[in-house]
Design an enzyme around this catalytic site. Structure first.
Site, short mmCIF file in Angstrom:
data_model
loop_
_atom_site.label_atom_id
_atom_site.label_comp_id
_atom_site.label_asym_id
_atom_site.label_seq_id
_atom_site.Cartn_x
_atom_site.Cartn_y
_atom_site.Cartn_z
CG ASP A 39 46.72 47.39 29.62
OD1 ASP A 39 46.80 46.28 30.19
OD2 ASP A 39 45.99 48.30 30.05
CE LYS A 98 37.82 45.11 34.09
NZ LYS A 98 39.20 45.18 33.57
CG PHE A 99 37.70 35.15 36.74
CD1 PHE A 99 37.80 34.04 35.91
CD2 PHE A 99 38.85 35.65 37.33
CE1 PHE A 99 39.02 33.44 35.67
CE2 PHE A 99 40.08 35.06 37.09
CZ PHE A 99 40.17 33.96 36.26
CB VAL A 100 31.55 37.95 35.07
CG1 VAL A 100 31.88 38.26 33.62
CG2 VAL A 100 30.04 37.99 35.28
N GLY A 103 29.84 29.64 39.17
CA GLY A 103 30.95 29.26 40.03
C GLY A 103 31.85 28.18 39.44
O1 6AU Z 1 45.42 53.85 32.22
P1 6AU Z 1 44.71 53.23 31.03
O2 6AU Z 1 43.43 53.96 30.68
O3 6AU Z 1 45.61 53.08 29.84
O4 6AU Z 1 44.34 51.72 31.42
C1 6AU Z 1 43.48 51.39 32.46
C2 6AU Z 1 43.51 49.92 32.76
C3 6AU Z 1 43.02 49.00 31.63
C4 6AU Z 1 41.60 48.67 32.02
O5 6AU Z 1 41.25 47.36 31.59
C5 6AU Z 1 41.63 48.73 33.54
O6 6AU Z 1 42.67 49.65 33.88
N1 6AU Z 1 40.37 49.21 34.19
C6 6AU Z 1 39.75 48.46 35.21
C7 6AU Z 1 40.35 47.35 35.92
C8 6AU Z 1 41.68 47.43 36.43
O7 6AU Z 1 39.70 46.39 36.27
C9 6AU Z 1 38.52 48.86 35.73
C10 6AU Z 1 37.98 50.11 35.35
O8 6AU Z 1 36.96 50.54 35.87
N2 6AU Z 1 38.64 50.85 34.43
C11 6AU Z 1 39.82 50.44 33.85
O9 6AU Z 1 40.38 51.18 33.04
O10 6AU Z 1 43.84 47.86 31.63
#
Ligand code: 6AU
Length: 364
Positions: A39, A98-100, A103
């Protein structure tokens, strides 16, 4: 559940999804169950980070929509360059989209638009709040894409030069240099910021295929043939269902999570597994892979006990020991824990070692 005590190499033989089989083998060969959540905010930083941390990871997770300067050119753009790095280092690309939606809409968002996610991301994920039919819709779109890729040819329209080149190229691009590449598209007068011509080309299309065997030491030491026993990867696309989230006050209920499990079982050809906080394999024939965000280590040298602090914006963290060892997930997803470190590649190695140790301990 059997998957908890089974080695990744064993699971690689029986996983229902071909990309899971590939991933599990890659994990075994690279001794890594680490996914970097890359990120960062510019395409340049993303590519530099992927190249530096690539040896330690098996999955690189992107959020293409937070990257400035993402180049959408299918042949030379950011997706294609990530795919080249994925082949060089041996990792899969996971677009955390995170598609939502309904369809039909997710089919279009997945395969079309500017990003054309299916072209470069081996894996993406979906929230099934809208109902599980959208999983089938995405599976269908991926199957159609695969059929077309196997056919190997598609027609595309090239409008002038790629957007990203157009403004920083002295004298314009496509200046008719007569190199006979089939899309020389100019008159020698290309001006900055203008569309120089429109060319319709039928071109052979190189999709972002999974990594090939290579000879770089995955752990940064002396070169050795790390991927010598890896076969050519299958050309496949896979989906992770967002079954549980890492955040405080998450509204996903146990019933929602259970619906994800059902949707996964009904779409074994396309669903590789889950983004979840614990192992969700319960049936004897469940072979799903679990990737888990919300992972952090205390600073090197500090005791590893007591709850870790969240980020103040809802994110909560667990150690790899707890996620892999206690909760039984397979791959930890780490973003800021690595990116914000002084030296991301060596911090990534620290996470890789910890998560791998937790996996080995689980097998005992
Ligand atoms: O380690 P971090 O906290 O800097 O980043 C966590 C990454 C971010 C979130 O968009 C993602 O993981 N994420 C997701 C995903 C992967 O879908 C789901 C979730 O429950 N929590 C989460 O942090 O890019």
């Amino acid at each position: 559940h059997p998957t908890l005590s089974q080695a990744f190499a064993e699971r690689a033989k029986t996983a229902s999804h071909p990309l899971s089989r590939y991933l599990l083998r890659l994990m075994d060969v690279k001794a890594s169950n680490l996914c970097l959540s890359a990120d960062v905010t510019t395409a340049r930083d993303l590519l530099a980070l992927a190249d530096k941390v690539g040896p330690s990871i098996v999955v690189l997770k992107t959020h293409y929509d937070l990257i400035a300067g993402w180049d959408y050119n299918p042949q030379t753009g950011t997706g294609a360059r990530l795919a080249a790095l994925a082949r060089k280092h041996g990792f899969l690309i996971f677009e955390d989209r995170k598609f939502v939606d309904i369809g039909k809409t997710v089919q279009m968002q997945y395969t079309a638009g500017t990003a054309r996610i299916v072209d470069w991301a081996h894996i993406t994920n979906a929230n099934i709040d809208a109902g599980k039919d959208m999983v089938r819709a995405m599976a269908e779109a991926a199957a159609k894409w695969k059929a077309r890729i196997n056919y190997g040819v598609r027609t595309s329209v090239t409008v002038g030069t790629p957007e990203s080149d157009r403004f920083d190229d002295e004298g314009g691009n496509g200046n008719g240099n007569g190199n006979g590449n089939g899309n020389g598209n100019g008159d020698g007068e290309g001006r900055k910021g203008s569309i120089v011509s429109v060319t319709t080309v039928t071109q052979s299309f190189e999709p972002a295929d999974p990594p090939r065997p290579h000879t770089t030491d995955a752990r940064g030491g002396a070169p050795e043939v790390v991927f010598a026993d890896m076969e050519e990867a299958p050309m496949d696309r896979g989906l992770l269902l967002l079954a549980q989230m890492s955040t405080t006050g998450c509204l996903m209920t146990a019933a929602y999570t259970q619906a994800c499990v059902e949707a996964a079982r009904e779409n074994r050809d396309f669903v590789m597994g889950y983004v979840a906080q614990e192992c969700l394999n319960t049936a004897a024939d469940d072979t799903f892979v679990h990737m888990t965000p919300g992972c952090k280590l205390p600073p090197a040298g500090e005791e590893e006990h007591g709850p870790l602090e969240g980020d103040g914006l809802g994110q909560q963290y667990n150690t790899p020991d707890r996620l892999i060892g206690v909760l039984g997930t397979d791959i930890v997803i780490v973003g800021r824990g690595i990116i914000a470190a002084d030296d991301p590649p060596s911090e990534a190695e620290r996470y890789r070692r910890k998560a791998w140790k937790a996996y080995l301990a689980r097998l005992e």
